[in-house]
Scaffold this active site. Structure first.
Site, mmCIF file in Angstrom:
data_model
loop_
_atom_site.group_PDB
_atom_site.id
_atom_site.type_symbol
_atom_site.label_atom_id
_atom_site.label_comp_id
_atom_site.label_asym_id
_atom_site.label_seq_id
_atom_site.Cartn_x
_atom_site.Cartn_y
_atom_site.Cartn_z
ATOM 1 N N ASP A 170 -19.067 23.428 49.779
ATOM 2 C CA ASP A 170 -17.890 22.539 49.864
ATOM 3 C C ASP A 170 -16.927 22.720 48.695
ATOM 4 O OD1 ASP A 170 -18.959 21.483 52.214
ATOM 5 O OD2 ASP A 170 -20.134 20.012 51.072
ATOM 6 N N ARG A 171 -16.911 23.894 48.114
ATOM 7 C CA ARG A 171 -16.032 24.193 46.967
ATOM 8 C C ARG A 171 -16.313 23.305 45.760
ATOM 9 N NH1 ARG A 171 -13.168 28.649 47.964
ATOM 10 N NH2 ARG A 171 -13.152 29.028 50.171
ATOM 11 N N LEU A 172 -17.492 22.707 45.718
ATOM 12 C CA LEU A 172 -17.832 21.873 44.557
ATOM 13 C C LEU A 172 -18.581 22.753 43.547
ATOM 14 C CD1 LEU A 172 -18.848 18.618 46.462
ATOM 15 C CD2 LEU A 172 -16.681 19.174 45.344
ATOM 16 N N HIS A 173 -17.913 23.836 43.175
ATOM 17 C CA HIS A 173 -18.547 24.846 42.324
ATOM 18 C C HIS A 173 -18.865 24.273 40.940
ATOM 19 C CE1 HIS A 173 -17.070 27.227 45.551
ATOM 20 N NE2 HIS A 173 -15.805 27.166 45.156
#
Ligand SMILES: Cc1cc2nc3c(=O)[nH]c(=O)nc-3n(C[C@H](O)[C@H](O)[C@H](O)COP(=O)(O)O)c2cc1C
Length: 192
Positions: A170-173
């Site tokens: 979820d692009r929560l890198h």
């Protein structure tokens, strides 16, 4: 997480090598001369320790001329199968003659001749010009050790910032920034 960023980097580099990523040691290396035009090219990392990250090249190349004008540089590593990126920023110094000599001596003979033959980043009138120069140098050094050209050496990027990026769903890198701090490193988490 207070582990030393150089130790962390070496672990990642080792993982990339063991996974068979080729080349596992490539980085995009950015420089900017006094005209302020950022330029970037791929280089191979040849050494890394607590002092910094070492790349070998022609000191009179475009990057070399830029680094003469402005010693600030950045390197960016990316290993797709590991879903990891590492960014390094700082200034560069030229490695010692002894270090450069040792590394040059370890290179294949063809690469040693190539280093002499190429006035890296200068205009060629034809490809033949380069090949003829390489042939002439091969003949000149036949049966002799090829010495390191005085215009060829290594730059050590002395890290002031090292950022570790890890891909997450979820692009929560994850991003962990290490900033050089008196006698150690300060770690900050960054939003992705
Ligand atoms: C994967 C890869 C690795 C490279 N490694 C080096 C290197 O270690 N040293 C080098 O001088 N050029 C290397 N090159 C060539 C550079 O990208 C670049 O063409 C050259 O250094 C001239 O750059 P400049 O005109 O900006 O100085 C590599 C290119 C690629 C694609």
């Amino acid at each position: 997480m207070t582990i030393d960023p150089i130790v962390r980097f070496k672990e990642l580099l080792g993982q990339a090598e063991r996974l068979g990523i080729k080349p596992f040691n490539a980085a995009a290396f950015a420089t900017t001369g006094k005209d302020l035009q950022p330029t970037v090219r791929m280089l191979l990392l040849k050494d890394v320790d607590e002092r910094g990250f070492v790349f070998y090249t022609n000191l009179q190349s475009r990057k070399g001329r830029q680094l003469d004008e402005n010693s600030r540089a950045s390197a960016c590593f990316w290993w797709a199968p590991l879903k990891r990126q590492v960014r390094v920023e700082g200034s560069v110094e030229i490695v010692s003659d002894r270090e450069a000599d040792e590394y040059f001596a370890s290179r294949p003979r063809g690469s040693q001749i190539g280093a002499w033959a190429s006035q890296q980043s200068s205009a060629l009138s034809s490809r033949d010009e380069l090949l003829v120069a390489a042939d002439a140098l091969s003949a000149e050094y036949r049966d002799r050790t090829v010495p390191r050209p005085p215009f060829w050496s290594g730059y050590r990027l002395l890290p002031e910032r090292i950022e570790f990026w890890k891909e997450q769903p979820d692009r929560l890198h994850e991003r962990e920034l290490y900033m050089r701090h008196e006698n150690g490193w300060k770690v900050t988490l960054l939003a992705p």
